[in-house]
Design a protein around this motif. Structure first.
Motif: not given
Length: 209
Positions: A84-96
């Protein structure tokens, strides 16, 4: 210019915190990332990630910003939450970036593959949990154990210590909403207590001396 944030989930072990920082700093140097801004979180990993500093950091980060964490266990306690965290970052354009595990969530094909694999793992994890729960319930049922919450009054209720006060208020004819306010509890808490301790709706009758 993109910013780099480092998420640390702080415990009471000072050495553990130092190890997290060392791992993140070394990773940033190796990957030629900017010096990170450290954000510490003291909330347990059992709490929903959206309510922790991690969630606030992701929501506040801009597109292209980087969040680095020392290892997967600092993100969450389950594969599903990590996904969930990874997908949220991808959708926001944030690199985790997860330093120890070498996992990166971004818009690359490799990241998309990792997300798919984690999704499958999370699905398998859910199936295993569901299967174990059903097996445990079936076993208890076969052994003749009753399932569900035991019927009957709880040994200790929140308002037990105020029993005499409540009885006194009831004898004076004070309405239940007012009694709840006097006890600084919600009306529902009082209603539940009365249902268990005073099912007749009347104050307890004192025992004879």
């Amino acid at each position: 210019m993109s910013l780099v944030f480092a998420y640390l989930r702080v415990s009471t072990d000072a050495q553990d915190v130092a190890n997290q920082k060392h791992g993140v700093v070394r990773y940033c140097i190796d990957k030629k990332l900017l010096e990170p801004v450290f954000v510490e979180d003291t909330v347990s990993g059992k709490s929903d990630w959206r309510d922790r500093q991690l969630g606030k950091m992701i929501r506040g980060a801009g597109k292209g910003d980087v969040i680095v964490v020392s290892e997967v266990s600092r993100l969450a306690r389950s594969t599903l939450q990590v996904l969930e965290i990874g997908r949220e970052c991808i959708e926001r354009g944030v690199h985790l970036h997860v330093a120890k595990n070498g996992i990166v969530f971004d818009d690359t094909m490799q990241s998309k593959i990792v997300t798919v694999v984690l999704g499958l793992v999370a699905e398998i994890e859910r199936d295993f949990i569901s299967s174990r729960t059903k097996e445990a319930l079936a076993k208890r049922k076969a052994e003749g154990m009753k399932l569900g919450r035991p019927v009957g009054a709880s040994k200790n209720l929140k308002l037990d210590k105020h029993a005499e006060k409540i009885d006194g208020y009831l004898e004076k004819g004070i309405n239940k909403v007012a009694i709840a306010k006097l006890l600084d509890v919600s009306p529902n808490t009082l209603y539940e207590w009365l249902k268990v301790r005073r099912p007749s709706g009347n104050p307890a009758v004192p025992s004879s001396p």
